[in-house]
Design a protein around this motif. Structure first.
Motif, PDB file in Angstrom:
ATOM      1  N   TYR A 139      -0.563  -6.365  11.343  1.00 48.65           N
ATOM      2  CA  TYR A 139       0.293  -6.997  10.334  1.00 48.65           C
ATOM      3  C   TYR A 139       1.634  -7.431  10.922  1.00 48.65           C
ATOM      4  O   TYR A 139       2.619  -7.560  10.192  1.00 48.65           O
ATOM      5  N   TRP A 140       1.683  -7.673  12.208  1.00 47.52           N
ATOM      6  CA  TRP A 140       2.938  -8.014  12.884  1.00 47.52           C
ATOM      7  C   TRP A 140       3.613  -9.242  12.285  1.00 47.52           C
ATOM      8  O   TRP A 140       4.839  -9.376  12.302  1.00 47.52           O
ATOM      9  N   HIS A 141       2.827 -10.128  11.719  1.00 49.27           N
ATOM     10  CA  HIS A 141       3.362 -11.395  11.215  1.00 49.27           C
ATOM     11  C   HIS A 141       3.721 -11.357   9.734  1.00 49.27           C
ATOM     12  O   HIS A 141       4.301 -12.318   9.211  1.00 49.27           O
ATOM     13  N   VAL A 142       3.383 -10.257   9.015  1.00 53.95           N
ATOM     14  CA  VAL A 142       3.635 -10.213   7.565  1.00 53.95           C
ATOM     15  C   VAL A 142       4.372  -8.955   7.111  1.00 53.95           C
ATOM     16  O   VAL A 142       5.033  -8.974   6.066  1.00 53.95           O
ATOM     17  N   LEU A 143       4.291  -7.855   7.864  1.00 51.22           N
ATOM     18  CA  LEU A 143       4.849  -6.586   7.405  1.00 51.22           C
ATOM     19  C   LEU A 143       6.369  -6.648   7.321  1.00 51.22           C
ATOM     20  O   LEU A 143       7.040  -6.999   8.290  1.00 51.22           O
ATOM     21  N   GLN A 144       6.903  -6.283   6.146  1.00 47.41           N
ATOM     22  CA  GLN A 144       8.343  -6.322   5.922  1.00 47.41           C
ATOM     23  C   GLN A 144       8.954  -4.937   5.709  1.00 47.41           C
ATOM     24  O   GLN A 144      10.126  -4.725   6.030  1.00 47.41           O
ATOM     25  N   LYS A 145       8.161  -4.009   5.144  1.00 53.14           N
ATOM     26  CA  LYS A 145       8.696  -2.680   4.846  1.00 53.14           C
ATOM     27  C   LYS A 145       7.722  -1.611   5.341  1.00 53.14           C
ATOM     28  O   LYS A 145       6.518  -1.699   5.095  1.00 53.14           O
ATOM     29  N   LEU A 146       8.260  -0.592   6.004  1.00 53.58           N
ATOM     30  CA  LEU A 146       7.440   0.501   6.521  1.00 53.58           C
ATOM     31  C   LEU A 146       8.098   1.830   6.176  1.00 53.58           C
ATOM     32  O   LEU A 146       9.273   2.051   6.478  1.00 53.58           O
ATOM     33  N   THR A 147       7.318   2.692   5.518  1.00 53.03           N
ATOM     34  CA  THR A 147       7.781   4.046   5.183  1.00 53.03           C
ATOM     35  C   THR A 147       6.795   5.048   5.753  1.00 53.03           C
ATOM     36  O   THR A 147       5.593   4.975   5.487  1.00 53.03           O
ATOM     37  N   LEU A 148       7.307   5.994   6.540  1.00 50.65           N
ATOM     38  CA  LEU A 148       6.498   7.073   7.103  1.00 50.65           C
ATOM     39  C   LEU A 148       7.152   8.394   6.754  1.00 50.65           C
ATOM     40  O   LEU A 148       8.294   8.658   7.158  1.00 50.65           O
ATOM     41  N   GLU A 149       6.461   9.207   5.992  1.00 50.56           N
ATOM     42  CA  GLU A 149       6.920  10.567   5.699  1.00 50.56           C
ATOM     43  C   GLU A 149       5.796  11.495   6.126  1.00 50.56           C
ATOM     44  O   GLU A 149       4.878  11.779   5.355  1.00 50.56           O
ATOM     45  N   VAL A 150       5.832  11.934   7.379  1.00 54.45           N
ATOM     46  CA  VAL A 150       4.707  12.635   7.967  1.00 54.45           C
ATOM     47  C   VAL A 150       5.154  13.917   8.659  1.00 54.45           C
ATOM     48  O   VAL A 150       6.238  13.987   9.236  1.00 54.45           O
ATOM     49  N   ASN A 151       4.300  14.920   8.595  1.00 58.54           N
ATOM     50  CA  ASN A 151       4.535  16.168   9.303  1.00 58.54           C
ATOM     51  C   ASN A 151       3.742  16.119  10.615  1.00 58.54           C
ATOM     52  O   ASN A 151       2.622  16.593  10.698  1.00 58.54           O
ATOM     53  N   ASN A 152       4.343  15.507  11.606  1.00 60.58           N
ATOM     54  CA  ASN A 152       3.659  15.260  12.884  1.00 60.58           C
ATOM     55  C   ASN A 152       4.121  16.245  13.962  1.00 60.58           C
ATOM     56  O   ASN A 152       4.428  15.862  15.083  1.00 60.58           O
ATOM     57  N   ASP A 153       4.163  17.540  13.635  1.00 64.64           N
ATOM     58  CA  ASP A 153       4.677  18.515  14.602  1.00 64.64           C
ATOM     59  C   ASP A 153       3.757  18.695  15.805  1.00 64.64           C
ATOM     60  O   ASP A 153       4.118  19.343  16.782  1.00 64.64           O
ATOM     61  N   ARG A 173       0.468  19.919   6.687  1.00 62.58           N
ATOM     62  CA  ARG A 173       0.012  19.881   8.073  1.00 62.58           C
ATOM     63  C   ARG A 173      -1.505  19.815   8.080  1.00 62.58           C
ATOM     64  O   ARG A 173      -2.170  20.535   7.362  1.00 62.58           O
ATOM     65  N   ASP A 174      -2.045  18.949   8.901  1.00 60.69           N
ATOM     66  CA  ASP A 174      -3.492  18.827   9.035  1.00 60.69           C
ATOM     67  C   ASP A 174      -3.813  18.530  10.490  1.00 60.69           C
ATOM     68  O   ASP A 174      -3.549  17.418  10.971  1.00 60.69           O
ATOM     69  N   PRO A 175      -4.362  19.498  11.210  1.00 59.36           N
ATOM     70  CA  PRO A 175      -4.654  19.283  12.647  1.00 59.36           C
ATOM     71  C   PRO A 175      -5.724  18.237  12.887  1.00 59.36           C
ATOM     72  O   PRO A 175      -5.918  17.801  14.025  1.00 59.36           O
ATOM     73  N   GLU A 176      -6.423  17.785  11.832  1.00 58.07           N
ATOM     74  CA  GLU A 176      -7.511  16.833  12.011  1.00 58.07           C
ATOM     75  C   GLU A 176      -7.045  15.375  12.062  1.00 58.07           C
ATOM     76  O   GLU A 176      -7.837  14.496  12.357  1.00 58.07           O
ATOM     77  N   TRP A 177      -5.781  15.117  11.727  1.00 63.49           N
ATOM     78  CA  TRP A 177      -5.339  13.734  11.791  1.00 63.49           C
ATOM     79  C   TRP A 177      -4.226  13.552  12.820  1.00 63.49           C
ATOM     80  O   TRP A 177      -3.409  14.428  13.038  1.00 63.49           O
ATOM     81  N   MET A 178      -4.265  12.394  13.460  1.00 67.06           N
ATOM     82  CA  MET A 178      -3.256  12.012  14.441  1.00 67.06           C
ATOM     83  C   MET A 178      -2.667  10.671  13.993  1.00 67.06           C
ATOM     84  O   MET A 178      -3.383   9.784  13.541  1.00 67.06           O
ATOM     85  N   PHE A 215       0.825  -1.193   0.000  1.00 66.98           N
ATOM     86  CA  PHE A 215       0.000   0.000   0.000  1.00 66.98           C
ATOM     87  C   PHE A 215       0.870   1.258   0.000  1.00 66.98           C
ATOM     88  O   PHE A 215       1.853   1.341   0.756  1.00 66.98           O
ATOM     89  N   TYR A 216       0.459   2.232  -0.826  1.00 66.73           N
ATOM     90  CA  TYR A 216       1.126   3.533  -0.881  1.00 66.73           C
ATOM     91  C   TYR A 216       0.062   4.606  -0.681  1.00 66.73           C
ATOM     92  O   TYR A 216      -0.797   4.802  -1.551  1.00 66.73           O
ATOM     93  N   PHE A 217       0.121   5.299   0.445  1.00 63.72           N
ATOM     94  CA  PHE A 217      -0.874   6.325   0.761  1.00 63.72           C
ATOM     95  C   PHE A 217      -0.262   7.710   0.568  1.00 63.72           C
ATOM     96  O   PHE A 217       0.797   8.010   1.114  1.00 63.72           O
ATOM     97  N   GLU A 218      -0.966   8.539  -0.206  1.00 61.28           N
ATOM     98  CA  GLU A 218      -0.543   9.935  -0.435  1.00 61.28           C
ATOM     99  C   GLU A 218      -1.572  10.859   0.198  1.00 61.28           C
ATOM    100  O   GLU A 218      -2.688  11.004  -0.308  1.00 61.28           O
ATOM    101  N   ARG A 219      -1.215  11.432   1.343  1.00 66.46           N
ATOM    102  CA  ARG A 219      -2.043  12.391   2.064  1.00 66.46           C
ATOM    103  C   ARG A 219      -3.367  11.800   2.554  1.00 66.46           C
ATOM    104  O   ARG A 219      -4.275  12.532   2.934  1.00 66.46           O
ATOM    105  N   VAL A 220      -3.484  10.494   2.549  1.00 66.46           N
ATOM    106  CA  VAL A 220      -4.622   9.819   3.186  1.00 66.46           C
ATOM    107  C   VAL A 220      -4.117   9.368   4.551  1.00 66.46           C
ATOM    108  O   VAL A 220      -3.478   8.318   4.679  1.00 66.46           O
ATOM    109  N   MET A 221      -4.380  10.156   5.576  1.00 70.06           N
ATOM    110  CA  MET A 221      -3.739   9.957   6.870  1.00 70.06           C
ATOM    111  C   MET A 221      -4.722   9.800   8.028  1.00 70.06           C
ATOM    112  O   MET A 221      -4.332   9.369   9.111  1.00 70.06           O
ATOM    113  N   LYS A 222      -5.977  10.147   7.835  1.00 71.50           N
ATOM    114  CA  LYS A 222      -6.926  10.094   8.937  1.00 71.50           C
ATOM    115  C   LYS A 222      -7.184   8.650   9.363  1.00 71.50           C
ATOM    116  O   LYS A 222      -7.318   7.749   8.527  1.00 71.50           O
ATOM    117  N   HIS A 223      -7.296   8.462  10.659  1.00 74.03           N
ATOM    118  CA  HIS A 223      -7.410   7.120  11.215  1.00 74.03           C
ATOM    119  C   HIS A 223      -8.634   6.376  10.686  1.00 74.03           C
ATOM    120  O   HIS A 223      -8.551   5.188  10.324  1.00 74.03           O
TER     121      HIS A 223
END
Length: 447
Positions: free
Chosen positions: A341-355, A324-329, A292-300
């Motif tokens: 996905y603890w048993h299958v996840l191999q790669k994780l990329t996070l590029e987030v503005n979490n100020d 920046r979006d104050p509506e997502w955490m 999965f590749y998410f672009e600016r889809v960040m809301k829980h």
């Protein structure tokens, strides 16, 4: 060296052969492989043997043609030369890539369309070997494409795909940006002759124009139902539906290995997909991995609706693109969604503005829980001490990362102190990093 004659006259007037004259054919072809088109042409003038090497089919299996919208004599010459060689040696072609760079005007796209019409027509007549075709980033929804030119190009491409449908294994039309009708017409071209397509890999990421709810289209489902041997499928989440997953389960479960799914903020992604549909596909296609590749889809709540526990997710990339979006955490996603996905996840990329939140604890806990995770790329606001904690756990074999690429955002413009601390952490774990980890960590000021 290659332009010199392979024979010369000795002092008695006898013809003396150089060592090049005795070079085995396989070695000569290898030399030609290393040359560009211009040098190959020069080398072919040396002698009859070298001229014959020029026509070796193995030299012309793979070609890239670049159409550059920035006018210059160099670009024009390179394009004309590449086009000429493809036409001359097209019968040997197995892998063709067409690059369209910076289409700047309607005149240029018209020239591109005319050139491609001639090229595809020639290949359709002379080639019976083509296995892969890539034409990326056409962006046919841009104003530089006049309607008549756009329609003609799509028609020419469709005709070519029909002709090559029995032999093509790979098709990449990423970024075409066509209408739903045009896109399905092109997909149908791949099965026109036999009513089935046995293409194994297809990339239709950003293939359809923005904002289209492709998932609800019966025409799209009909087009996809013709594929019976897919191994890798790359597409957008606005295509995903229960119907699509059922089709893949029915027709491609025996072969399907990878689904690459991009979810963009401007593409519809609010559809409800049943857990059972994913579970059935995962059961019927045991080799399946989903990226999965998410672009600016960040809301829980959005991510929770998409990232269902039944999906065999191998890789996840979450990118906010500095927005920046104050509506997502981010914390609920790290704590409640990704641990499934603890048993299958191999790669994780996070590029987030979490100020607005610090993620150290949640991210570290996720990494420790994912037993197969080997690749980590994070661009985010983190504490410098996060890296020390992560490497300490890695040294104790509590996680198994082999690639760590981290950019630690900071609101300070001065990063010297942060870089000093990172260097001291590196020295502390130097032996581990140098022997086992592809490691890159920096401090980065983000205003």
């Amino acid at each position: 060296m290659l332009s010199r004659s392979v024979s010369s006259m000795d002092e008695d007037g006898e013809v003396e052969q150089s060592y090049w004259a005795y070079l085995p054919d396989v070695c000569l072809r290898h030399v030609f492989h290393c040359l560009d088109d211009k040098d190959r042409s020069r080398a072919a003038l040396v002698c009859k043997k070298w001229n014959q090497a020029m026509y070796s089919g193995s030299l012309w299996k793979t070609r890239t043609i670049t159409f550059n919208g920035q006018p210059s004599r160099t670009h024009a010459f390179e394009f004309e030369t590449a086009l000429w060689y493809v036409k001359k040696f097209g019968k040997y072609l197995e892998h063709l890539e067409v690059k369209l760079l910076h289409p700047s005007s309607a005149v240029f796209t018209r020239k591109f369309q005319v050139s491609m019409r001639g090229l595809l027509s020639h290949l359709a007549k002379c080639n019976c070997r083509l296995l892969s075709l890539s034409i990326k980033h056409l962006e046919l929804d841009r104003l530089v494409w006049k309607n008549i030119v756009r329609a003609q190009f799509i028609k020419n491409l469709g005709t070519f795909l029909k002709r090559m449908s029995k032999q093509l294994n790979y098709l990449n039309l990423k970024g075409a940006r066509v209408t739903l009708e045009e896109g399905c017409e092109l997909l149908n071209s791949l099965s026109c002759l036999t009513n089935k397509s046995f293409i194994s890999e297809i990339n239709i990421e950003d293939f359809f124009s923005l904002h289209l709810p492709v998932y609800s289209s019966t025409v799209f489902h009909h087009a996809v139902s013709k594929f019976h041997n897919l191994v890798i499928l790359t597409f957008n989440y606005n295509c995903v539906s229960d119907q699509l997953l059922d089709i893949l389960c029915k027709n491609c479960a025996h072969s399907l290995c990878t689904l690459n799914i991009k979810c963009h903020i401007h593409d519809p992604h609010g559809q409800v997909v049943c857990r059972m549909s994913w579970a059935n596909l995962a059961k019927r296609a045991p080799k399946l991995n989903v990226n999965f590749y998410f672009e600016r889809v960040m809301k829980h709540d959005h991510l929770a609706r998409i990232l269902l526990a039944e999906i065999p997710v191998r890789s996840i990339s979450l990118r906010s693109c500095y927005f920046r979006d104050p509506e997502w955490m981010m914390r609920p996603t790290l704590s409640n969604i990704l641990p499934a996905y603890w048993h299958v996840l191999q790669k994780l990329t996070l590029e987030v503005n979490n100020d607005n939140e610090l993620l150290d604890d949640e991210l570290l806990q996720l990494i420790l829980s994912c037993r197969k995770l080997y690749f980590l790329k994070v661009w985010a606001f983190l504490s410098i001490t996060f890296m020390e904690r992560l490497l300490h756990n890695r040294a104790e074999r509590k996680c198994f990362l082999t690639t760590i690429k981290v950019r630690i955002y900071t609101s300070r413009q001065e990063t010297k102190e942060g870089e000093r601390l990172l260097r001291s952490i590196y020295k502390k774990f130097k032996n581990l990093i140098d022997s086992e980890i592809n490691y890159s960590v920096t401090a980065y000021p983000l205003p």
